[in-house]
Design a protein around this motif. Structure first.
Motif, short mmCIF file in Angstrom:
data_model
loop_
_atom_site.label_atom_id
_atom_site.label_comp_id
_atom_site.label_asym_id
_atom_site.label_seq_id
_atom_site.Cartn_x
_atom_site.Cartn_y
_atom_site.Cartn_z
N GLU A 1 16.05 -65.92 6.00
CA GLU A 1 15.01 -66.39 4.77
C GLU A 1 13.81 -66.34 5.14
O GLU A 1 12.84 -66.57 4.71
CB GLU A 1 15.40 -67.76 4.21
CG GLU A 1 15.90 -68.86 5.05
CD GLU A 1 17.45 -69.06 5.14
OE1 GLU A 1 17.72 -70.01 4.53
OE2 GLU A 1 17.94 -68.10 5.65
N HIS A 2 13.58 -66.17 6.60
CA HIS A 2 11.99 -66.43 7.21
C HIS A 2 11.49 -65.10 6.95
O HIS A 2 10.42 -64.78 7.65
CB HIS A 2 12.09 -66.84 8.58
CG HIS A 2 12.90 -67.96 8.82
ND1 HIS A 2 12.55 -69.34 8.46
CD2 HIS A 2 14.26 -68.24 9.29
CE1 HIS A 2 13.56 -70.10 8.72
NE2 HIS A 2 14.42 -69.55 9.49
N THR B 1 11.81 -67.59 15.73
CA THR B 1 12.22 -67.08 14.55
C THR B 1 12.05 -65.49 14.53
O THR B 1 12.76 -64.74 14.14
CB THR B 1 11.65 -67.82 13.35
OG1 THR B 1 11.61 -69.06 13.66
CG2 THR B 1 12.60 -67.52 12.14
N SER C 1 24.71 -67.88 3.73
CA SER C 1 24.14 -66.94 2.60
C SER C 1 23.53 -65.61 3.44
O SER C 1 23.51 -64.86 2.60
CB SER C 1 22.72 -67.87 2.49
OG SER C 1 21.99 -68.22 3.32
N GLU D 1 24.92 -77.28 10.32
CA GLU D 1 24.00 -77.10 9.34
C GLU D 1 23.55 -75.65 9.27
O GLU D 1 23.33 -74.89 8.15
CB GLU D 1 22.45 -77.89 9.34
CG GLU D 1 21.72 -77.76 10.86
CD GLU D 1 22.66 -78.86 11.62
OE1 GLU D 1 23.64 -79.44 11.05
OE2 GLU D 1 21.86 -79.21 12.68
N VAL E 1 23.07 -71.66 6.58
CA VAL E 1 22.31 -70.42 6.68
C VAL E 1 23.20 -69.23 6.73
O VAL E 1 22.85 -68.07 6.12
CB VAL E 1 21.26 -70.38 7.94
CG1 VAL E 1 20.38 -69.27 8.04
CG2 VAL E 1 20.31 -71.93 7.81
N GLU F 1 15.25 -79.04 7.81
CA GLU F 1 15.74 -78.67 9.07
C GLU F 1 14.94 -78.73 10.06
O GLU F 1 15.33 -78.76 11.13
CB GLU F 1 16.28 -77.39 8.88
CG GLU F 1 17.79 -77.23 8.38
CD GLU F 1 18.23 -75.72 8.00
OE1 GLU F 1 19.20 -75.36 7.33
OE2 GLU F 1 17.60 -74.77 8.60
N HIS G 1 15.99 -76.80 3.71
CA HIS G 1 15.59 -75.96 4.56
C HIS G 1 14.43 -76.45 5.20
O HIS G 1 14.08 -76.31 6.40
CB HIS G 1 15.38 -74.65 3.90
CG HIS G 1 16.43 -73.95 3.45
ND1 HIS G 1 17.63 -73.83 4.39
CD2 HIS G 1 16.83 -73.45 2.42
CE1 HIS G 1 18.57 -73.06 3.49
NE2 HIS G 1 18.07 -72.97 2.32
N GLN H 1 18.23 -78.10 -2.24
CA GLN H 1 18.42 -76.86 -1.24
C GLN H 1 17.06 -76.68 -0.48
O GLN H 1 17.21 -76.56 0.72
CB GLN H 1 18.84 -75.64 -1.99
CG GLN H 1 20.37 -75.83 -2.37
CD GLN H 1 21.38 -75.97 -1.19
OE1 GLN H 1 21.17 -75.27 -0.02
NE2 GLN H 1 22.40 -76.42 -1.74
N ASP H 2 16.09 -76.64 -1.14
CA ASP H 2 14.74 -76.14 -0.38
C ASP H 2 14.23 -77.30 0.19
O ASP H 2 14.05 -77.05 1.54
CB ASP H 2 13.44 -75.96 -1.69
CG ASP H 2 14.03 -74.83 -2.49
OD1 ASP H 2 14.81 -74.05 -2.15
OD2 ASP H 2 13.64 -75.01 -3.53
#
Lengths: 196, 634
Positions: free
Chosen positions: B185-186, B250, B359, B352, B356, B62, B59, B55-56
């Motif tokens: 998540e950022h 972001t 979650s 993809e 994101v 990506e 990310h 999973q990490d």
């Protein structure tokens, strides 16, 4: 003042030493148009319209070439076949070239003595030029004596520049109409004009 | 077994890629599928080399998508971008809203609350930029109408992520989300506290800033960096640029991919465009590969095994729903059938971004893990199926539709009985056709691009749609009565297919074929084709000839040299074709022949020395008749 069109044909000028010198400075002579056929038509795709117009625009036509196998390099034959059209250059309607002067400027490997009956080449230059002479006759032009440089296999560099001077001088004489037609036709070689 | 640290992981990922991608390519599956399979293999459910850290990695990887969009932007001039505005807003808008609406409907019918259903619809409306663009690019389909439109829709989806992120928290049913949940998540972004209009303003401001900076800041900066002549510094700067833009985007809640894409477009006219492309491209390639591996590894086979029917239905529903919506939109925008098929099949998967958003939605209590998990598996599966679906489209569906269209046009085809059939009406085919036509020879043209055919037909040319490697099409084009088949398509595999068909069913046909390279030519010669033309040989030689002429060499000599060169080159091609299967022999033969040719040409051009144009060379004459010391040529 007459205008002169030089149709120059040398398929390997990069190997030449004599013709390369002879043509130096031709473009600077007033009244002279120098046309390098192999350079203009590397694929022999001769433009008939342009060539005919050039002929119309000039009074004296010159084939300048090395004498290969008693004839011209092939591009000049191609040029004759395509440009000298029936109904334009010859035939009852073909009067476009009437009364223009024509002569060859040639270099030959053999010496002058070789070009005579019993000599190495058996015929004189004038005899060997008969097909061209008759072509010119048919086109109602005047075929006059050729300018010939013989013996190129053993020629000295200083002789080449003398020949060049003679060539250029004769062009100017013709341009300025200093010689009458009968004399031009009766000479063996145009080179003889300067011998007097 | 997967605790080994960075090098261990890197080893596993790279080894998986290096082993599986060539195999997949060899099998004609494309690299994306290769990466995915590699991921599945090394993932926790098959070999177990990797655990949940997949999973990490995903990310992290990506970021490859971000780089890919930067590169795509670099290739897109602003004017081109402006031309795409119709498809972006029209098709993209329709696609997202229709898919979301139908998704919502299905959700409600399945008993979900409307808010949950809407959230799911929106999330599932997005497609996979990485999967689609990589696959299209690899197949060389990005420049087709179908590819362009797919790209436009993807761009719109990237923009649509912003409002979707804004809307999702409002759709929470349980209301446990709270203010603090509005984070990606950022981490927190600068615009969290702002009202919607404020965010919009900031977003526009940032976009405007990127455009201005691209024009007035980045180019001079690169100029300064290029002056240092340190290549690695340029690489660092290029990476810095992409990462900085991604961060900035972001921070204002925009998709980083969208931001770098914009930056790419702005820099498309910069003189450093190609340099940037070269520098970023390998990073993009590796990261994208990682990304695909991670997607493969993250497919939860336990879940699938426990509820195979549900997952299967979800995957099928997702693909079918998206395909139908896309196909209808394609029809609405009047795409030709084959382009429309490509368009619809390529975008019929989850993206993809769905991972994101899932979650994010769970954090905001829009729905729970139990709703999301099967869908996440379905999205991953649909992504993994994309290259496969496109392969099926290419090999099975497209050819059939090609025939159908051809059959509709058959009345025209039958009245065309010409002496020549030209397959492929592009740059090469059209020139051949024009020259034949100028010489009174009518040809029957076949082309595989339906839109191209439509256009040419509008211009009054008799061009027929279809795949010239199909026997029925060649038959319809009158191959029985024709003497000559000219193959001018630019795809070597297609050329070979056409030749196979022609040789099998119409053995009387003489074939003239275009080839791209020496290797293609070998293949064609192997197939028994005598008339093989490397498409670039003659123009290259003409350019070389004119170059020499401009440098002052005699034109006639140069043109003769060109002809000599071509003659020998063609002969070598045929000689080498016979020894090609022995690699060593081939290399030795090629070297020898290149040396021969060079020698031959240099003597040809030289003043003295042995010449092949001996007729014009007086050396031996001079030796026999002249005085060697002072002798010179006429």
């Amino acid at each position: 003042m007459k205008t002169i069109l030089i149709l120059f044909a040398h398929p390997a000028l990069q190997k030449s030493r004599i013709n390369k010198v002879l043509i130096e400075g031709l473009t600077k002579i007033e009244g002279v148009t120098f046309r390098d056929l192999y350079q203009t038509y590397p694929e022999l795709d001769i433009d008939v319209g342009i060539e005919q117009q050039l002929l119309i625009d000039h009074d004296i036509i010159v084939f300048h070439h090395p004498f290969f196998w008693y004839s011209t390099p092939p591009i000049l034959k191609e040029w004759q076949d395509l440009v000298l059209e029936h109904g334009w250059a010859y035939g009852s309607q073909g009067v476009a070239l009437q009364d223009k002067l024509f002569f060859n400027v040639m270099t030959t490997g053999g010496r002058q003595e070789a070009y005579r009956s019993g000599g190495h080449n058996n015929f004189s230059i004038r005899q060997l030029l008969a097909p061209i002479e008759q072509t010119i006759n048919l086109c109602k032009m005047h075929f006059i004596a050729p300018f010939v440089i013989h013996g190129t296999h053993s020629i000295q560099p200083d002789q080449v520049s003398t020949h060049r001077q003679a060539y250029h001088q004769i062009l100017q004489m013709l341009r300025d109409e200093k010689v009458d037609l009968d004399r031009l036709r009766s000479l063996e070689y145009l080179n003889d004009l300067l011998a007097d | 077994m997967h605790e080994g640290g960075f090098f261990y992981q890197a080893f596993v990922y790279l080894a998986a890629a290096v082993i599986s991608v060539p195999i997949a390519k060899r099998l004609g599956l494309g690299s994306v599928l290769g990466y995915l399979l590699a991921g599945v293999l090394i993932g926790p459910f098959v070999l177990g080399f990797l655990g949940e850290e997949g999973q990490d990695v995903m990310h992290f990887a990506e970021f490859g998508v971000v780089m890919m969009l930067f590169l795509i932007g670099l290739e897109l001039q602003p004017a081109m971008m402006w031309k795409l505005r119709g498809p972006i807003i029209g098709m993209g808008g329709l696609q997202v809203s229709l898919t979301a609406a139908f998704g919502m409907l299905i959700g409600i019918l399945a008993g979900l609350a409307w808010q949950t259903a809407l959230a799911l619809g929106l999330i599932l409306a997005l497609s996979s930029t990485a999967m689609v663009l990589q696959t299209l690019n690899e197949k060389g389909l990005l420049k087709t109408d179908g590819g362009q439109n797919a790209f436009s829709v993807l761009l719109f989806q990237d923009i649509a992520v912003i409002p979707i992120l804004a809307i999702l928290p409002l759709l929470a049913v349980g209301g446990t989300g709270g203010e603090g949940a509005a984070e990606l998540e950022h981490g927190h972004t600068w615009v969290d506290g702002l009202p919607i209009w404020g965010r919009t303003l900031v977003v526009f401001g940032v976009v405007f800033f990127i455009i201005l900076a691209g024009k007035y800041l980045i180019s001079p900066a690169f100029r300064a960096i290029a002056k240092t002549r340190l290549r690695e510094l340029f690489t660092a700067a290029a990476l810095l640029l992409v990462i900085a833009i991604a961060l900035l985007m972001t921070q204002v809640g925009l998709s980083p991919a969208l931001g770098t894409f914009l930056a790419g477009v702005v820099l498309a006219q910069s003189e450093y465009r190609h340099e940037l492309e070269t520098v970023i491209d390998p990073f993009k390639g590796i990261l994208l590969g990682l990304f695909f591996i991670a997607v493969g590894a993250s497919i939860d086979f336990n879940l699938i095994a426990s509820r195979p029917l549900l997952i299967g239905e979800l995957v099928l529903a997702l693909i079918v729903l998206k395909f139908v919506v896309l196909f209808v939109i394609g029809k609405l925008f009047r795409m030709g059938t084959d382009n429309n098929l490509l368009f619809a099949f390529s975008l019929a998967q989850g993206g993809e971004f769905a991972f994101v958003l899932f979650s994010f939605a769970i954090q905001n209590a829009v729905f729970g893990q139990e709703v999301a998990n099967p869908l996440i598996a379905a999205v991953a599966l649909s992504m993994a199926l994309t290259p496969l679906v496109m392969l099926i489209n290419e090999k099975l569906i497209q050819p059939r539709f090609g025939t159908k269209q051809q059959q509709q046009k058959e009345p025209d085809a039958i009245d065309e009985k010409n002496n020549v059939i030209i397959a492929g009406f592009g740059r090469v085919g059209s020139t051949i056709g024009r020259f034949l036509q100028a010489n009174g020879v009518q040809a029957t043209y076949l082309d595989i691009d339906a839109d191209n055919v439509n256009l040419l037909r509008k211009m009054g040319l008799k061009v027929f749609y279809g795949d010239a490697s199909r026997q029925d099409l060649l038959h319809a084009a009158g191959a029985e009565e024709t003497h000559l088949l000219i193959i001018a398509v630019d795809n070597p595999e297609k050329t070979a297919e056409i030749i196979h068909t022609a040789q099998k069913h119409f053995p009387h046909l003489q074939i003239i074929a275009r080839s791209n390279s020496w290797n293609d030519s070998y293949d064609l010669l192997d197939l028994g084709i005598k008339h093989v033309y490397r498409e670039t040989l003659d123009s290259s030689l003409r350019m070389a000839a004119d170059a020499l002429c401009l440098l002052g060499q005699r034109r006639y000599a140069v043109y003769r040299g060109i002809k000599t060169f071509r003659k020998h080159d063609e002969r070598y091609l045929r000689e080498l074709a016979e020894m090609r299967h022995d690699q060593k022999e081939l290399i030795r033969g090629a070297k020898q022949r290149i040396a021969d040719l060079e020698k031959l040409l240099s003597t040809e051009m030289e003043d003295v020395g042995k010449s092949k144009d001996l007729g014009w060379d007086a050396t031996t004459l001079i030796e026999e008749f002249g005085q060697p010391k002072s002798a010179i040529n006429a």
